[in-house]
Design a protein around this motif. Structure first.
Motif, PDB file in Angstrom:
ATOM      1  N   ILE A   1       0.838  -1.201   0.000  1.00 47.01           N
ATOM      2  CA  ILE A   1       0.000   0.000   0.000  1.00 47.01           C
ATOM      3  C   ILE A   1       0.875   1.253   0.000  1.00 47.01           C
ATOM      4  CG2 ILE A   1      -1.654   1.326   1.377  1.00 47.01           C
ATOM      5  CD1 ILE A   1      -2.861  -1.314   2.288  1.00 47.01           C
ATOM      6  N   GLN A   2       1.946   1.223   0.783  1.00 44.68           N
ATOM      7  CA  GLN A   2       2.837   2.378   0.835  1.00 44.68           C
ATOM      8  C   GLN A   2       3.499   2.642  -0.514  1.00 44.68           C
ATOM      9  OE1 GLN A   2       5.444   1.340   4.050  1.00 44.68           O
ATOM     10  NE2 GLN A   2       4.029   2.042   5.620  1.00 44.68           N
ATOM     11  N   GLU A   3       3.884   1.585  -1.200  1.00 42.52           N
ATOM     12  CA  GLU A   3       4.519   1.756  -2.508  1.00 42.52           C
ATOM     13  C   GLU A   3       3.506   2.181  -3.576  1.00 42.52           C
ATOM     14  OE1 GLU A   3       6.371  -1.954  -3.264  1.00 42.52           O
ATOM     15  OE2 GLU A   3       8.074  -1.597  -1.899  1.00 42.52           O
ATOM     16  N   ARG A   4       2.277   1.679  -3.470  1.00 45.84           N
ATOM     17  CA  ARG A   4       1.268   1.985  -4.475  1.00 45.84           C
ATOM     18  C   ARG A   4       0.789   3.427  -4.380  1.00 45.84           C
ATOM     19  NH1 ARG A   4      -3.589  -2.065  -4.406  1.00 45.84           N
ATOM     20  NH2 ARG A   4      -1.808  -3.452  -4.766  1.00 45.84           N
ATOM     21  N   TYR A   5       0.648   3.919  -3.135  1.00 44.47           N
ATOM     22  CA  TYR A   5       0.131   5.274  -2.930  1.00 44.47           C
ATOM     23  C   TYR A   5       1.166   6.170  -2.248  1.00 44.47           C
ATOM     24  CZ  TYR A   5      -4.208   2.652  -3.642  1.00 44.47           C
ATOM     25  OH  TYR A   5      -5.182   1.824  -4.153  1.00 44.47           O
ATOM     26  N   LYS A   6       2.412   6.037  -2.660  1.00 40.63           N
ATOM     27  CA  LYS A   6       3.463   6.805  -2.003  1.00 40.63           C
ATOM     28  C   LYS A   6       3.346   8.301  -2.256  1.00 40.63           C
ATOM     29  CE  LYS A   6       6.666   5.784  -5.814  1.00 40.63           C
ATOM     30  NZ  LYS A   6       7.991   5.183  -6.138  1.00 40.63           N
ATOM     31  N   ASN A   7       2.639   8.690  -3.310  1.00 44.89           N
ATOM     32  CA  ASN A   7       2.456  10.113  -3.613  1.00 44.89           C
ATOM     33  C   ASN A   7       1.112  10.654  -3.150  1.00 44.89           C
ATOM     34  OD1 ASN A   7       4.973  10.228  -4.928  1.00 44.89           O
ATOM     35  ND2 ASN A   7       4.067   9.461  -6.841  1.00 44.89           N
ATOM     36  N   ASP A   8       0.302   9.800  -2.538  1.00 42.43           N
ATOM     37  CA  ASP A   8      -1.017  10.205  -2.046  1.00 42.43           C
ATOM     38  C   ASP A   8      -1.163   9.737  -0.604  1.00 42.43           C
ATOM     39  OD1 ASP A   8      -3.630  10.869  -1.612  1.00 42.43           O
ATOM     40  OD2 ASP A   8      -4.437   9.893  -3.399  1.00 42.43           O
ATOM     41  N   LYS A   9      -0.773  10.567   0.347  1.00 46.97           N
ATOM     42  CA  LYS A   9      -0.774  10.189   1.751  1.00 46.97           C
ATOM     43  C   LYS A   9      -2.179   9.944   2.279  1.00 46.97           C
ATOM     44  CE  LYS A   9       3.665  10.445   2.206  1.00 46.97           C
ATOM     45  NZ  LYS A   9       4.460   9.210   2.431  1.00 46.97           N
TER      46      LYS A   9
ATOM     47  N   ARG B   1      -4.866   8.849   0.572  1.00 44.21           N
ATOM     48  CA  ARG B   1      -5.329   7.544   0.100  1.00 44.21           C
ATOM     49  C   ARG B   1      -4.582   6.417   0.800  1.00 44.21           C
ATOM     50  NH1 ARG B   1      -7.616   5.479  -4.647  1.00 44.21           N
ATOM     51  NH2 ARG B   1      -8.276   3.346  -4.121  1.00 44.21           N
ATOM     52  N   GLN B   2      -3.328   6.641   1.080  1.00 47.72           N
ATOM     53  CA  GLN B   2      -2.535   5.637   1.790  1.00 47.72           C
ATOM     54  C   GLN B   2      -3.118   5.376   3.173  1.00 47.72           C
ATOM     55  OE1 GLN B   2       1.825   5.800   3.674  1.00 47.72           O
ATOM     56  NE2 GLN B   2       1.876   5.949   1.442  1.00 47.72           N
ATOM     57  N   SER B   3      -3.472   6.438   3.897  1.00 49.82           N
ATOM     58  CA  SER B   3      -4.068   6.289   5.230  1.00 49.82           C
ATOM     59  C   SER B   3      -5.418   5.584   5.152  1.00 49.82           C
ATOM     60  CB  SER B   3      -4.233   7.663   5.879  1.00 49.82           C
ATOM     61  OG  SER B   3      -2.987   8.314   5.999  1.00 49.82           O
ATOM     62  N   GLU B   4      -6.218   5.930   4.138  1.00 54.20           N
ATOM     63  CA  GLU B   4      -7.522   5.293   3.989  1.00 54.20           C
ATOM     64  C   GLU B   4      -7.382   3.794   3.736  1.00 54.20           C
ATOM     65  OE1 GLU B   4      -9.369   7.379   0.825  1.00 54.20           O
ATOM     66  OE2 GLU B   4      -9.789   9.203   2.007  1.00 54.20           O
ATOM     67  N   GLU B   5      -6.440   3.425   2.895  1.00 54.99           N
ATOM     68  CA  GLU B   5      -6.225   2.006   2.598  1.00 54.99           C
ATOM     69  C   GLU B   5      -5.692   1.264   3.823  1.00 54.99           C
ATOM     70  OE1 GLU B   5      -7.029   0.307  -0.101  1.00 54.99           O
ATOM     71  OE2 GLU B   5      -7.910   2.102  -0.991  1.00 54.99           O
TER      72      GLU B   5
END
Length: 423
Positions: free
Chosen positions: A77-85, A87-91
Motif C-alpha cells: 500500500i505504501q509503494e502503491r500510494y506513495k504520492n497520495d498520503k 489515500r494511503q491512510s484510507e487504505e
C-alpha cells in the motif's frame, strides 16, 4: 512530574491501601520499619497489577502478531500510494478493519500501568515531603520515611540535595550508588527485553518500516529510562525494575512456547517439538503444541522453511502430522515439503521424467526441412549392411520430396562419401 501525578490522584487511595495491606504481612516477618517490608510491598503491588493485566498482555501479543502478518500488505500500500498520503491512510485503515487489527493494542499494557505508576509516584513523593497520602498516614508515614533499601531511603532520588538526603537519615553517596545501580539495571532489562523480541521473535525475511521502528525503540527506550530515572524515588525505581523483569520473563515464556512464524524462535521450538514427538512416537503433546502443528498443516504449500523442515523430519521418523494437530505413526514416510517428490521405502513411487532424446533423435523429427544426413542411426553401420540393389532405401523422417532427396547429394547424382568419424 508532580502535575502529572496529581492527575491520577483518583487511584492514589487504592494503591496506598494495597501497599499498607502488604506491609502488614511483611512487617510481621521483617519488622515494620525495615526496607524489606516496604520494598517487598511495592514488589507485591507490581506482581498483583501484572497478573490483572495478563488478558491485556494476551491482546498485545495477538496485536503484535497481526501487525507482523500485515507488514507485506502494508508495504504494498505504501509503494502503491506513495504520492497520495490521504489515500494511503484510507487504505491502511481499511486493511486494519478487514483483518480486525488495532495498532494501539500493542500499547495497552503500558497505558493500563500508567495510572498505577503515577499514583505510586504520588504516594512516595508524599512520603518524602512528610505529607499524608491515602491510607499512609500518621505512624505509617513515619515508618515509611525510616525505611531504607541498601542504605537509600525509600523516597530519596539521585538528584536530591545533601540536605534533603540528610533529613531522611542517609548519606548522599549511598543514595547515588543505589539509585545508579537500579537505573542501570532498569535500562538494561528494558534493552534486553526489546532485543530479545527483535532477534528471536521476528520474521527476518520481511523487511518493513515497522521493523526499523522497533529496532530504533530498542535503543531509545533505555536512554529514556536512564534520563527519567534520575528523578524517580527509590520506591518508584523498585516498581519499574520489577515490572521490567516481569515483562522480560513473561516475554521469554511466550517466545519459547508460542513463537512468531518464520523467526529463529520458531526454528528452535520446532526442533524441540520434533525431538519430543520422535522420542514418544507422537504422544505427550500439550494443547498449545497441537494448535501450532494444526496451523502448520493447514498452511499447505505456504509453509516457511522451518515448517517444511519440521514436516520432513517427522516423515523421515515414520510420523505424520494430522489435521487436528496430533502426530501419529505413518506406514509410508513420505517427504511432503513443497517441491520434493522423493519417497521413502513403502511410499508411492515418484513420477519418472521422460527420457532425454539425443541430438540426432531431435533432428530426425524437425519436419520437412530435415536432411538425409540427419536420419537416426541404427545399431548397424551402413558399411556392414548387405549390398542389395533391389532393396529400397528407407524414406527420410519428415517426407519424401525431391528437395529432401537432393539435399544430401552432389550435382550429377553422385553420393557424398561419409567422413570416417561418422561411420
Amino acid at each position: 512530574m508532580d502535575t502529572i501525578a496529581s492527575l491520577f490522584s483518583f487511584i492514589t487511595t487504592p494503591v496506598s491501601w494495597i501497599i499498607v495491606q502488604f506491609h502488614k504481612l511483611y512487617g510481621s516477618i521483617f519488622g515494620d520499619d525495615t526496607g524489606w517490608a516496604w520494598g517487598l510491598s511495592i514488589v507485591s503491588l507490581v506482581i498483583l497489577i501484572r497478573i490483572c493485566l495478563i488478558p491485556l498482555f494476551v491482546k498485545q501479543i495477538k496485536a503484535t502478531r497481526g501487525m507482523q502478518t500485515l507488514q507485506p500488505e502494508m508495504k504494498k500500500i505504501q509503494e502503491r500510494y506513495k504520492n497520495d498520503k490521504q489515500r494511503q491512510s484510507e487504505e491502511m485503515m481499511k486493511l486494519y478493519k478487514e483483518t480486525g487489527t488495532n495498532p494501539l493494542s500493542s500499547c495497552l499494557p503500558i497505558l493500563a500501568q500508567s495510572p498505577f505508576f503515577f499514583a505510586l509516584y504520588h504516594v512516595l513523593n508524599g512520603i518524602a515531603t512528610g505529607k499524608e497520602i491515602g491510607s499512609i498516614d500518621g505512624p505509617l508515614l513515619e515508618s515509611a520515611r525510616q525505611a531504607h533499601i541498601f542504605g537509600a531511603p525509600l523516597a530519596s532520588k539521585f538528584m536530591d540535595s545533601p540536605e534533603k538526603v540528610e533529613a531522611l537519615n542517609a548519606s548522599l553517596t549511598d543514595v547515588r550508588i543505589v539509585t545508579a545501580i537500579m537505573i542501570v539495571m532498569m535500562s538494561f532489562s528494558q534493552f534486553y527485553t526489546q532485543r530479545q523480541l527483535m532477534t528471536k521473535n521476528v520474521d527476518m525475511t520481511v523487511k518493513t518500516p515497522f521493523m526499523q521502528q522497533q529496532k530504533m525503540l530498542m535503543y531509545v527506550f533505555p536512554v529514556m529510562f536512564a534520563v527519567f530515572g534520575i528523578n524517580f524515588p527509590v520506591g518508584v525505581l523498585v516498581y519499574w525494575l520489577t515490572t521490567n523483569v516481569w515483562t522480560m520473563g513473561q516475554q521469554m515464556f511466550v517466545i519459547r512456547q508460542n513463537p512468531t512464524p518464520g523467526s529463529k524462535a520458531q526454528e528452535s521450538f520446532l526442533e524441540r517439538l520434533q525431538s519430543k514427538v520422535t522420542k514418544h512416537d507422537g504422544g505427550k503433546m500439550r494443547r498449545g503444541e497441537r494448535n501450532i502443528v494444526k496451523a502448520i498443516v493447514a498452511k499447505g504449500r505456504d509453509r516457511n522453511d522451518h515448517e517444511r523442515k519440521f514436516i520432513n523430519g517427522l516423515s523421515k521418523a515414520g510420523l505424520a502430522a494430522q489435521t487436528d494437530g496430533t502426530i501419529a505413526k505413518s506406514d509410508t514416510a513420505v517427504a511432503v515439503a513443497d517441491g520434493e517428490d522423493a519417497t521413502q521405502s513403502g511410499g508411492t513411487p515418484a513420477r519418472k521424467q521422460p527420457k532425454r532424446q539425443s541430438k540426432s533423435q531431435r533432428q530426425s523429427s524437425t519436419g520437412p526441412g530435415a536432411s538425409k544426413s540427419d536420419e537416426p542411426k541404427t545399431s548397424l553401420d551402413k558399411s556392414d549392411e548387405p549390398q542389395d540393389a533391389a532393396k529400397p532405401k528407407p524414406k527420410p523422417a519428415g517426407g519424401s520430396s525431391a528437395r529432401q532427396n537432393k539435399s544430401g547429394q552432389r550435382k550429377g547424382g553422385q553420393q557424398r562419401p561419409k567422413h570416417p568419424s561418422k561411420k
